[in-house]
Scaffold this motif. Structure first.
Motif, PDB file in Angstrom:
ATOM      1  N   LYS A   1      -6.417  -3.323  -3.279  1.00 28.89           N
ATOM      2  CA  LYS A   1      -6.396  -2.997  -4.714  1.00 28.89           C
ATOM      3  C   LYS A   1      -7.558  -2.075  -5.052  1.00 28.89           C
ATOM      4  CE  LYS A   1      -3.890  -6.765  -6.904  1.00 28.89           C
ATOM      5  NZ  LYS A   1      -4.003  -8.093  -7.553  1.00 28.89           N
ATOM      6  N   ARG A   2      -8.710  -2.382  -4.463  1.00 27.47           N
ATOM      7  CA  ARG A   2      -9.888  -1.557  -4.721  1.00 27.47           C
ATOM      8  C   ARG A   2      -9.679  -0.142  -4.180  1.00 27.47           C
ATOM      9  NH1 ARG A   2     -15.911  -3.793  -3.444  1.00 27.47           N
ATOM     10  NH2 ARG A   2     -16.920  -1.767  -3.699  1.00 27.47           N
ATOM     11  N   LEU A   3      -9.070  -0.072  -2.971  1.00 29.38           N
ATOM     12  CA  LEU A   3      -8.779   1.231  -2.370  1.00 29.38           C
ATOM     13  C   LEU A   3      -7.853   2.052  -3.277  1.00 29.38           C
ATOM     14  CD1 LEU A   3      -9.053   2.790   0.545  1.00 29.38           C
ATOM     15  CD2 LEU A   3      -6.646   2.140   0.736  1.00 29.38           C
ATOM     16  N   ILE A   4      -6.804   1.394  -3.742  1.00 28.93           N
ATOM     17  CA  ILE A   4      -5.845   2.074  -4.623  1.00 28.93           C
ATOM     18  C   ILE A   4      -6.546   2.555  -5.890  1.00 28.93           C
ATOM     19  CG2 ILE A   4      -3.770   1.728  -6.048  1.00 28.93           C
ATOM     20  CD1 ILE A   4      -2.980  -0.442  -3.844  1.00 28.93           C
ATOM     21  N   GLY A   5      -7.417   1.711  -6.411  1.00 28.93           N
ATOM     22  CA  GLY A   5      -8.186   2.064  -7.602  1.00 28.93           C
ATOM     23  C   GLY A   5      -8.988   3.338  -7.408  1.00 28.93           C
ATOM     24  N   VAL A   6      -9.622   3.456  -6.250  1.00 23.15           N
ATOM     25  CA  VAL A   6     -10.432   4.652  -5.991  1.00 23.15           C
ATOM     26  C   VAL A   6      -9.523   5.880  -5.835  1.00 23.15           C
ATOM     27  CG1 VAL A   6     -12.175   5.715  -4.508  1.00 23.15           C
ATOM     28  CG2 VAL A   6     -12.284   3.264  -4.972  1.00 23.15           C
TER      29      VAL A   6
ATOM     30  N   LYS B   1     -19.357   6.657  -2.295  1.00 30.37           N
ATOM     31  CA  LYS B   1     -20.084   6.363  -3.539  1.00 30.37           C
ATOM     32  C   LYS B   1     -19.524   5.127  -4.219  1.00 30.37           C
ATOM     33  CE  LYS B   1     -21.585  11.005  -4.685  1.00 30.37           C
ATOM     34  NZ  LYS B   1     -20.883  12.248  -5.031  1.00 30.37           N
ATOM     35  N   ARG B   2     -18.284   4.801  -3.900  1.00 27.16           N
ATOM     36  CA  ARG B   2     -17.629   3.635  -4.501  1.00 27.16           C
ATOM     37  C   ARG B   2     -17.526   2.477  -3.500  1.00 27.16           C
ATOM     38  NH1 ARG B   2     -16.673   8.349  -6.535  1.00 27.16           N
ATOM     39  NH2 ARG B   2     -16.276   8.571  -8.780  1.00 27.16           N
TER      40      ARG B   2
ATOM     41  N   LEU C   1       0.830  -1.203   0.000  1.00 27.01           N
ATOM     42  CA  LEU C   1       0.000   0.000   0.000  1.00 27.01           C
ATOM     43  C   LEU C   1       0.867   1.256   0.000  1.00 27.01           C
ATOM     44  CD1 LEU C   1      -3.162  -0.176   2.334  1.00 27.01           C
ATOM     45  CD2 LEU C   1      -3.054   0.385  -0.104  1.00 27.01           C
ATOM     46  N   TYR C   2       1.945   1.215   0.767  1.00 30.30           N
ATOM     47  CA  TYR C   2       2.828   2.386   0.834  1.00 30.30           C
ATOM     48  C   TYR C   2       3.387   2.704  -0.546  1.00 30.30           C
ATOM     49  CZ  TYR C   2       6.220   5.745   2.564  1.00 30.30           C
ATOM     50  OH  TYR C   2       6.915   6.898   2.786  1.00 30.30           O
ATOM     51  N   LYS C   3       3.849   1.643  -1.210  1.00 29.32           N
ATOM     52  CA  LYS C   3       4.427   1.819  -2.546  1.00 29.32           C
ATOM     53  C   LYS C   3       3.390   2.388  -3.512  1.00 29.32           C
ATOM     54  CE  LYS C   3       5.971  -1.164  -6.039  1.00 29.32           C
ATOM     55  NZ  LYS C   3       5.614  -2.544  -6.284  1.00 29.32           N
ATOM     56  N   GLU C   4       2.218   1.811  -3.498  1.00 29.45           N
ATOM     57  CA  GLU C   4       1.189   2.215  -4.476  1.00 29.45           C
ATOM     58  C   GLU C   4       0.603   3.596  -4.151  1.00 29.45           C
ATOM     59  OE1 GLU C   4       0.650   0.662  -7.311  1.00 29.45           O
ATOM     60  OE2 GLU C   4       2.233  -0.744  -6.689  1.00 29.45           O
ATOM     61  N   LEU C   5       0.326   3.839  -2.871  1.00 24.49           N
ATOM     62  CA  LEU C   5      -0.298   5.119  -2.508  1.00 24.49           C
ATOM     63  C   LEU C   5       0.697   6.275  -2.629  1.00 24.49           C
ATOM     64  CD1 LEU C   5      -2.640   4.224   0.526  1.00 24.49           C
ATOM     65  CD2 LEU C   5      -3.237   4.480  -1.893  1.00 24.49           C
ATOM     66  N   SER C   6       2.001   5.958  -2.524  1.00 24.68           N
ATOM     67  CA  SER C   6       3.022   7.004  -2.683  1.00 24.68           C
ATOM     68  C   SER C   6       2.992   7.606  -4.084  1.00 24.68           C
ATOM     69  CB  SER C   6       4.428   6.429  -2.436  1.00 24.68           C
ATOM     70  OG  SER C   6       4.531   5.962  -1.126  1.00 24.68           O
ATOM     71  N   LYS C   7       2.475   6.820  -5.006  1.00 28.37           N
ATOM     72  CA  LYS C   7       2.449   7.292  -6.403  1.00 28.37           C
ATOM     73  C   LYS C   7       1.288   8.240  -6.681  1.00 28.37           C
ATOM     74  CE  LYS C   7       4.080   2.727  -7.967  1.00 28.37           C
ATOM     75  NZ  LYS C   7       3.534   1.458  -8.529  1.00 28.37           N
ATOM     76  N   ILE C   8       0.332   8.286  -5.747  1.00 32.29           N
ATOM     77  CA  ILE C   8      -0.883   9.071  -5.981  1.00 32.29           C
ATOM     78  C   ILE C   8      -0.586  10.553  -5.764  1.00 32.29           C
ATOM     79  CG2 ILE C   8      -3.311   9.442  -5.309  1.00 32.29           C
ATOM     80  CD1 ILE C   8      -2.899   6.636  -6.398  1.00 32.29           C
ATOM     81  N   SER C   9      -0.929  11.373  -6.738  1.00 30.89           N
ATOM     82  CA  SER C   9      -0.801  12.814  -6.530  1.00 30.89           C
ATOM     83  C   SER C   9      -1.999  13.282  -5.708  1.00 30.89           C
ATOM     84  CB  SER C   9      -0.754  13.540  -7.880  1.00 30.89           C
ATOM     85  OG  SER C   9      -1.944  13.270  -8.591  1.00 30.89           O
TER      86      SER C   9
ATOM     87  N   GLU D   1     -14.530  15.865   3.547  1.00 27.33           N
ATOM     88  CA  GLU D   1     -15.926  15.611   3.182  1.00 27.33           C
ATOM     89  C   GLU D   1     -16.018  15.133   1.737  1.00 27.33           C
ATOM     90  OE1 GLU D   1     -18.653  15.317   4.662  1.00 27.33           O
ATOM     91  OE2 GLU D   1     -18.212  16.173   6.628  1.00 27.33           O
ATOM     92  N   TYR D   2     -15.335  15.861   0.878  1.00 29.32           N
ATOM     93  CA  TYR D   2     -15.356  15.513  -0.536  1.00 29.32           C
ATOM     94  C   TYR D   2     -14.807  14.104  -0.756  1.00 29.32           C
ATOM     95  CZ  TYR D   2     -14.302  15.480  -5.508  1.00 29.32           C
ATOM     96  OH  TYR D   2     -14.238  15.129  -6.831  1.00 29.32           O
ATOM     97  N   VAL D   3     -13.668  13.842  -0.115  1.00 26.58           N
ATOM     98  CA  VAL D   3     -12.998  12.553  -0.319  1.00 26.58           C
ATOM     99  C   VAL D   3     -13.816  11.421   0.314  1.00 26.58           C
ATOM    100  CG1 VAL D   3     -10.891  11.239   0.153  1.00 26.58           C
ATOM    101  CG2 VAL D   3     -10.745  13.647  -0.520  1.00 26.58           C
ATOM    102  N   PHE D   4     -14.400  11.686   1.492  1.00 23.37           N
ATOM    103  CA  PHE D   4     -15.242  10.682   2.150  1.00 23.37           C
ATOM    104  C   PHE D   4     -16.399  10.291   1.234  1.00 23.37           C
ATOM    105  CE2 PHE D   4     -18.779   9.327   4.794  1.00 23.37           C
ATOM    106  CZ  PHE D   4     -18.178   8.415   5.638  1.00 23.37           C
ATOM    107  N   ASP D   5     -17.085  11.288   0.695  1.00 22.23           N
ATOM    108  CA  ASP D   5     -18.224  11.025  -0.189  1.00 22.23           C
ATOM    109  C   ASP D   5     -17.782  10.311  -1.471  1.00 22.23           C
ATOM    110  OD1 ASP D   5     -19.881  12.186   1.635  1.00 22.23           O
ATOM    111  OD2 ASP D   5     -19.967  14.135   0.625  1.00 22.23           O
ATOM    112  N   PHE D   6     -16.626  10.713  -1.964  1.00 21.34           N
ATOM    113  CA  PHE D   6     -16.076  10.110  -3.181  1.00 21.34           C
ATOM    114  C   PHE D   6     -15.866   8.603  -2.980  1.00 21.34           C
ATOM    115  CE2 PHE D   6     -12.848   9.086  -6.329  1.00 21.34           C
ATOM    116  CZ  PHE D   6     -13.199   9.864  -7.425  1.00 21.34           C
ATOM    117  N   PHE D   7     -15.296   8.252  -1.825  1.00 25.32           N
ATOM    118  CA  PHE D   7     -15.070   6.833  -1.521  1.00 25.32           C
ATOM    119  C   PHE D   7     -16.385   6.115  -1.195  1.00 25.32           C
ATOM    120  CE2 PHE D   7     -10.598   5.565  -1.453  1.00 25.32           C
ATOM    121  CZ  PHE D   7      -9.963   6.778  -1.685  1.00 25.32           C
TER     122      PHE D   7
END
Lengths: 349, 349
Positions: free
Chosen positions: A336-341, A306-307, A268-276, A298-304
């Motif tokens: 993987k799903r978390l990273i996808g979102v 919804k998914r 997760l650290y490796k993959e999430l580090s890539k997220i801008s 709030e925005y990010v909570f709702d974004f997740f």
């Protein structure tokens, strides 16, 4: 949102099964075998739990490698936190940290002193200035939500300050087993006989038993006696008592859980580090604190949501604003799903 | 011996299975069907209990016939007692009564005022003199260990005094369902919206679930909100949560339990009344307080223990000396054995 894990409040916003990234539970679930133990435990609930928890404490002291006289148990770690605050004159907390430290202190009529972490580290100067005779200092070790464990040398320095100030130190180590290759506070403080010290752990997180309510710990003989005296009678229920006599012997489960979390943390650290758009903080445990660069919780909570994923908003942690979130470390599939979102979030409006 | 039910402390003194007459549990055991419900509840302990206990409170309010907003839950009745004392300025108790009233008040730093019962009845004059703004009066209804329920008219008079004094009344009704043909306080106080009033009951005694730790009650909207705010998070465990959604619907079990206890109470009363050397007090519930005429509790306790029965010594109740014991009402078979030992006691040296 004061605590994670309250999925019921969000079920109506998503068609399907929500994945809970807001509470930090071992994704492997409880030790195999416990199901049968508890299924055979129906007779146990027809009698009171042992009011002295003799066998349970024996099992815990064996696991913690402390004397049985040093062991304490509680209705979750939070009952032990509550008991320690009740014994204190004032309570000192670092912020951000688990909200119940301050809440229990306030409910029990104790003055609370807040000291901000400096880049998530203990500010020794501020602590030295603040500490007084009879104070209780509570430290999450590792700390929630920052995920950091105190350096061993630093911890000994804090303990020295505590003892010389005739104060008390409570280490909340509910996430201890998730920390790879860390020192063991119980071993570290054995030679001090845990004087003026409490070390609390729990079945909740690592043994994946949040519903059973079993906290436990190790403290001095004097404090162990006082804690037992002020606790509610039978505060640990019979199922928790039964589970506590079983789970700690599962060496294979304990080893595999540690290895699993270690792997997933790296992944997760490796993959999430890539997220801008996010700043990921290094963690020693099974959750990540994340700073949102150009978004709010709030925005990010709702974004997740919804998914189908519930994350933890962090503005309820005193010391953090609405640009922080926390996510657990779960199974590879869920991760993987978390990273996808998160990847979707990168390109969202 | 502060509480009954601690059989583990006495196992070494008797070869064979001890019969517990020291705790007052429904001899029919828990509702049939609960075993399967709990056996299927393993998934529940892998998540936190509902932090708001929405379904549990709905089930309780349905059973108590109060609004769901009036319902409160606790880790046994004793957690609710503790919460009420925390909200009080001072705590008034009648003696003798359940030791935890005074103990929880003291631990929470509250001054305790003791008023002796007069022939096991409320001394209204003494109460009027004592009561002050902000006081919490706790009454066992029926009272432990005396077995008496307050007369309805008298209770309303006490409530009037409480309200006019801006004080609070807590009725501990943990043994309510055992009382035949008694008024229902929850119905009685509905029109007052439970203002300044708490009524506490429990799954412990009547539903024979001391190990599961489920207390519940009914109070005003204001107090229900305050209680929820000061309680430990997740203080009721998942098994208790699950049981509480099931047990109250068992009308047949509830009726049969009441009838059974009623029969055995009459039987035991008739038989124990014939025993010399003891004075048997009338009871409305599932235990008898007994005055020893020429013996003390230690002698009688040991006498019964040698014969495989654990009774309750009563000198730990403030207001009683070492010439009182308490015995539960159990199954016909056990009750016969109890009577047999009392008959032996009659002719003992």
């Amino acid at each position: 949102m004061e605590h994670g894990g309250d999925l019921i409040s969000y079920e109506k916003y998503y068609k399907g099964k929500l994945i809970d990234y807001s509470s930090n539970i071992n994704p492997l679930g409880p030790p195999r075998g416990l199901r049968n133990i508890l299924a055979n435990g129906f007779n146990n609930i027809q009698a009171y739990p042992d009011i002295k928890y003799r066998e349970l404490k024996a099992s815990i002291s064996n696991y913690l490698k402390c004397k049985v006289e040093n062991a304490v148990v509680g209705n979750g770690a939070v009952e032990l936190i509550d008991s320690f605050t009740l014994l204190a004159k004032r309570v000192i907390v670092f912020i951000p940290s688990f909200s119940e430290y301050e809440k229990r202190a306030t409910i029990n009529g104790k003055k609370v002193i807040r000291i901000p972490y400096r880049d998530f580290n203990v500010d020794m100067g501020a602590l030295e200035n603040a500490i007084q005779n009879g104070d209780l200092l509570i430290i999450g070790n590792p700390n929630n939500p920052t995920g950091r464990r105190i350096d061993k040398i630093e911890l000994l320095a804090i303990y020295n300050l505590i003892v010389s100030s005739k104060a008390y130190l409570l280490l909340d180590e509910a996430f201890f087993e998730f920390c790879p290759d860390s020192y063991d506070s119980i071993e570290l403080f054995k030679k001090f006989k845990y004087e003026n010290l409490g070390i609390i752990r729990a079945a909740t997180k690592f043994f994946a038993l949040p519903g059973i309510r079993l906290g436990y710990g190790c403290t001095s003989l004097t404090l162990a006696k006082k804690i037992s005296e002020i606790q509610l009678p039978w505060s640990v229920n019979s199922h928790a008592e039964l589970a506590g006599k079983y789970i700690f012997d599962n060496e294979k489960y304990i080893r595999e859980s540690k290895e699993y979390i270690n792997e997933e943390r790296k992944y997760l650290y490796k993959e999430l580090s890539k997220i801008s758009r996010i700043k990921l903080f290094y963690t020693e445990t099974n959750y990540f604190l994340i700073k949102l660069i150009d978004l709010n919780e709030e925005y990010v909570f709702d974004f997740f949501l919804k998914r189908g994923i519930v994350i933890r908003k962090c503005s309820s942690f005193i010391g953090l604003d609405n640009t922080y979130i926390r996510v657990a470390i779960k199974s590879r599939e869920d991760n993987k799903r978390l990273i996808g979102v998160f990847r979707e979030l990168e390109v969202a409006a």
